[in-house]
Design an enzyme around this catalytic site. Structure first.
Site, mmCIF file in Angstrom:
data_model
loop_
_atom_site.group_PDB
_atom_site.id
_atom_site.type_symbol
_atom_site.label_atom_id
_atom_site.label_comp_id
_atom_site.label_asym_id
_atom_site.label_seq_id
_atom_site.Cartn_x
_atom_site.Cartn_y
_atom_site.Cartn_z
ATOM 1 C CG LEU A 350 -1.998 -1.021 1.292
ATOM 2 C CD1 LEU A 350 -2.693 -0.973 2.636
ATOM 3 C CD2 LEU A 350 -2.987 -0.791 0.169
ATOM 4 N N GLY A 351 1.977 1.154 0.682
ATOM 5 C CA GLY A 351 2.844 2.308 0.749
ATOM 6 C C GLY A 351 4.105 1.969 1.503
ATOM 7 N N GLY A 353 7.381 3.967 3.791
ATOM 8 C CA GLY A 353 7.880 5.226 4.337
ATOM 9 C C GLY A 353 8.932 4.966 5.376
ATOM 10 N N GLY A 354 9.119 5.954 6.237
ATOM 11 C CA GLY A 354 10.182 5.882 7.215
ATOM 12 C C GLY A 354 10.068 4.719 8.163
ATOM 13 C CG PHE A 355 7.216 4.622 10.897
ATOM 14 C CD1 PHE A 355 7.958 4.813 12.056
ATOM 15 C CD2 PHE A 355 6.402 5.636 10.443
ATOM 16 C CE1 PHE A 355 7.855 6.004 12.747
ATOM 17 C CE2 PHE A 355 6.304 6.820 11.135
ATOM 18 C CZ PHE A 355 7.033 7.019 12.292
ATOM 19 C CG ASP A 469 3.619 11.557 12.621
ATOM 20 O OD1 ASP A 469 3.837 12.733 12.249
ATOM 21 O OD2 ASP A 469 4.007 10.564 11.989
#
Ligand SMILES: *[C@@H]1O[C@H](CO)[C@@H](O)[C@H](O)[C@H]1NC(C)=O
Ligand SMILES: *[C@@H]1O[C@H](CO)[C@@H](O)[C@H](O)[C@H]1NC(C)=O
Ligand SMILES: *[C@@H]1O[C@H](CO)[C@@H](O)[C@H](O)[C@H]1NC(C)=O
Ligand SMILES: *[C@@H]1O[C@H](CO)[C@@H](O)[C@H](O)[C@H]1NC(C)=O
Ligand SMILES: *[C@@H]1O[C@H](CO)[C@@H](O)[C@H](O)[C@H]1NC(C)=O
Length: 669
Positions: A350-351, A353-355, A469
């Site tokens: 789905l995506g 990122g940083g995590f 966040d």
């Protein structure tokens, strides 16, 4: 007395000896009446098998009654002729023995005889047999004790295994040149032999040839034998064979015999066929080879199976510690998540990122759609506390929160399982020429939803939850386009009343309150600051900090503040909305955004008040101009650098790491 004895003698002779014109032909022995002993037998297809694979062994086959071999008037041996076809089939190509013999014997009882080199005819105790024996041997063994010439010879034996005459097995061809060909007795192929004796010249001729070759005109062995002195009146006629340690099967396929004349030719077409001949040993090795291949295949399959099993064990290995027992229900097993995401395939991504990456999946047992977030972590430090938080967060229930369903731990990986949000994240509808735009009504609805969720986190639960966040990309949209606050990866919990204790600055650049960047302490007030940023994002349709904007427009708050100061705050609104908005609501949201984004934390309203303002149940407080004094701008630029640095240094310290890049949405596109 004498006449009486004579009478008995005659009776005996008549009873035991056949007629002098003995003449028979056996094309196969199916119907033959033979006297068999040893291991000899007639096979079902009519082969006379003298020996088989048993060893050492001997086998004999005689006519059941003796034949009168002498002229009763002259007392001289009669002429005879015989023809037979034999085959010697060794089990191993180079190991064979001992041979076949055509035999005339006074007594058919050869129980005293030995196998192996004695050919089932003689024994070792006497040098000269007391049983009268004349044998034509086809010997495949070299026995120096009997002066054998080689291991492939034809010989004539008289009462002794030492041949009186012998020659290498061979034949003369009938062509013009009179060629000569060696013949291997143990080739496994049928060989025809002719044995002829003429009382006129006393010559015993032995001829042999392969079965497909006509009888050679010249005998291989022609020996002067005074048969009259060597045999009795009546003799048993037949075959003897023996094997020693080397397994060889001996067969007779057909046999014809005639006394006082020429034996009839055998009908080759009617002979029984040999058991699968030729390279018997090769057949064996072929079988052994096949077995070995099968065994190797079997082992290979077992090995692959074990490897796959071990692999799947490793693949699905998870970390589980005792203290997690109490979290049983929230704990997912890795295998289920693996299956749900089809092995974390890219199609399910789905995506990222940083995590870490987020995958869409369907839980195998329940069919529930989930979003699985992979959070990589290096150390186990703080993991216990973090899991406690996760589980605790999982107990949060609010219609504007993305439900955390549970977690799973692996070695360097934590997997968080969330409710799946089909409509992706809010930022997809706001920034960078979105494919589909949200109407003002939808935006206002989302703002109210997020505000109520944040209020629930701050005040509505047993503990104060600071989200840390809040930003458009962390607001997810459910199937009814309701805003749902997601991604608690950064949230920390505080008990009511206790001082917030924070060691890590986490959050996203542009949403960080100035005091958070300075002190590193996240509070509900820093959440409100970020919420203010989010309000301006939604109203203005751009990010809090946009590098591409003109110099003074980099920081969104500055821009809105300027518009407000100039008394034209609505100018700051999202130009994409055109005139499709409610001016009062827009003005209220923009002003509330400024209020929440105030540099002084004391000037920001608590979420309780924010809710009331949005519901028009409380008036919007006046925005204090104190504290702005360019601090935002300075903070914006300084903060950008400072926070970036502090963030990267904190990445290693935080078990769930912070990032200035966008957090990952938990949604589909
Ligand atoms: C036996 O010998 C006699 C005299 O030579 C001869 O007439 C007779 O035919 C012989 N018998 C056989 C069966 O050969
Ligand atoms: C050997 O053979 C002879 C017959 O040729 C027999 O009389 C004798 O008993 C045999 N000896 C043994 C030990 O079997
Ligand atoms: C036949 O065999 C003998 C002995 O093994 C050998 O000396 C001879 O050369 C062979 N003859 C032919 C034609 O092969
Ligand atoms: C035996 O062989 C010799 C020599 O070839 C021949 O002269 C004689 O006729 C043969 N005897 C028989 C019975 O065939
Ligand atoms: C063959 O043997 C018989 C009987 O023993 C004898 O009478 C005859 O002379 C022998 N013949 C030869 C050629 O030795």
């Amino acid at each position: 007395m004498f006449p009486k004895n004579m009478f008995f003698f005659l009776i005996l002779t008549l009873a035991t000896a056949s007629a002098e014109d003995e003449d028979f032909t056996y094309n196969g022995f199916g119907a033959a009446k033979l006297r068999l002993d040893g291991i000899a037998e007639i096979t079902t297809n009519g082969l006379l098998m003298l020996t088989d694979t048993r060893q050492p062994a001997k086998g004999h086959a005689f006519l059941p009654t003796p034949i009168r071999f002498k002229n009763s008037t002259t007392g001289k041996a009669l002429s005879f002729s015989t023809s037979f076809i034999f085959a010697m089939i060794p089990k191993y190509e180079d190991l064979f023995g001992h041979g076949i013999a055509f035999v005339l014997a006074q007594s058919a009882d050869l129980s005293y005889a030995l196998p192996s080199q004695f050919l089932g005819l003689f024994n070792s105790s006497n040098s000269y047999s007391s049983n009268q024996i004349v044998a034509i041997e086809f010997d495949s063994n070299l026995n120096p004790e009997f002066n054998d010439i080689d291991n492939n010879h034809v010989g004539i034996d008289v009462n002794s295994p030492k041949s009186i005459s012998s020659l290498h097995a061979a034949y003369y061809t009938n062509d013009d040149g009179g060629g000569f060909k060696n013949l291997s007795l143990v080739s496994g192929k049928p060989i025809q032999a002719w044995i002829e004796y003429s009382h006129l010249d006393g010559l015993l001729n032995v001829t042999l040839a392969p079965i497909d070759v006509a009888k050679p005109g010249v005998p291989r062995l022609s020996s002067n034998v005074n048969l009259s002195s060597l045999i009795s009146d009546s003799m048993y006629v037949g075959f003897s064979s023996s094997v020693g340690p080397f397994i060889t099967s001996h067969y007779i396929l057909g046999w014809s015999f005639k006394l006082n004349g020429r034996a009839k030719a055998l009908d080759l077409s009617r002979l029984p066929s040999l058991p699968r001949t030729g390279s018997k040993s090769r057949l064996e090795s072929w079988k052994i080879g096949l077995l070995i291949i099968l065994a190797i295949l079997f082992l290979l399959i077992i090995t692959i199976g074990i490897i796959l099993l071990v692999n799947s064990r490793i693949k699905f290995r998870e970390v589980f510690e005792d203290w997690e027992l109490e979290y049983g229900p929230q704990r997912f097993c890795f295998k289920d998540l693996f299956l749900a995401t089809k092995g974390f395939r890219d199609q399910h991504l789905l995506g990222a990122g940083g995590f870490g990456k987020v995958y869409r999946g369907v839980l195998p047992n329940t069919g529930i759609q989930v979003a699985v977030k992979q959070v990589s972590h290096e150390s186990r430090q703080g993991m216990r506390e973090f899991i406690a938080e996760i589980v605790s967060i999982g107990r949060l229930r609010h219609r504007n929160l993305v439900q955390l369903l549970g977690y799973c731990r692996r070695k360097r990986e934590l997997l968080l399982v969330y409710e799946f949000m089909p409509n992706s994240s809010l930022d997809k509808y706001l920034f960078n020429q979105p494919k589909s735009m949200l109407s003002w009504g939808q935006r206002f609805q989302i703002i109210k939803g997020v505000a109520s969720a944040l209020y629930y986190l701050h005040e509505g639960w047993e503990k104060v939850v600071v989200h840390r966040d809040i930003k458009a990309s962390n607001i997810l949209l459910d199937d009814q386009m309701n805003g749902r606050l997601g991604d608690f990866g950064l949230a920390r919990l505080y008990d009511h009343g206790t001082d917030p204790q924070t060691t890590h600055v986490v959050g996203t650049l542009g949403y960080l309150a100035p005091e958070l960047a300075k002190t590193g302490k996240a509070t509900t007030s820093t959440d409100v600051f970020a919420f203010g940023g989010f309000l301006l994002e939604v109203a203005c349709g751009r990010r809090p900090i946009e590098i591409r904007a003109s110099e003074q427009d980099i920081v969104l708050v500055d821009k809105v503040l300027e518009c407000w100061k100039a008394g034209t705050i609505l100018e700051a609104r999202d130009p994409n909305l055109g005139n499709e908005y409610i001016a009062e609501e827009m003005e209220m949201v923009l002003k509330l955004g400024l209020l929440c984004s105030h540099p002084n934390s004391s000037s920001r309203p608590p979420m309780r008040l924010v809710i009331l303002i949005l519901e028009r149940e409380a008036p919007l407080p006046e925005i204090s101009e104190d504290g702005w004094n360019g601090e935002i701008s300075a903070m914006g630029e300084e903060g950008f650098v400072d926070i970036g640095m502090s963030d990267s240094s904190l990445l290693t310290m935080s078990p769930f790491s912070a990032s200035t890049t966008e957090s990952v949405p938990l949604t589909g596109r």
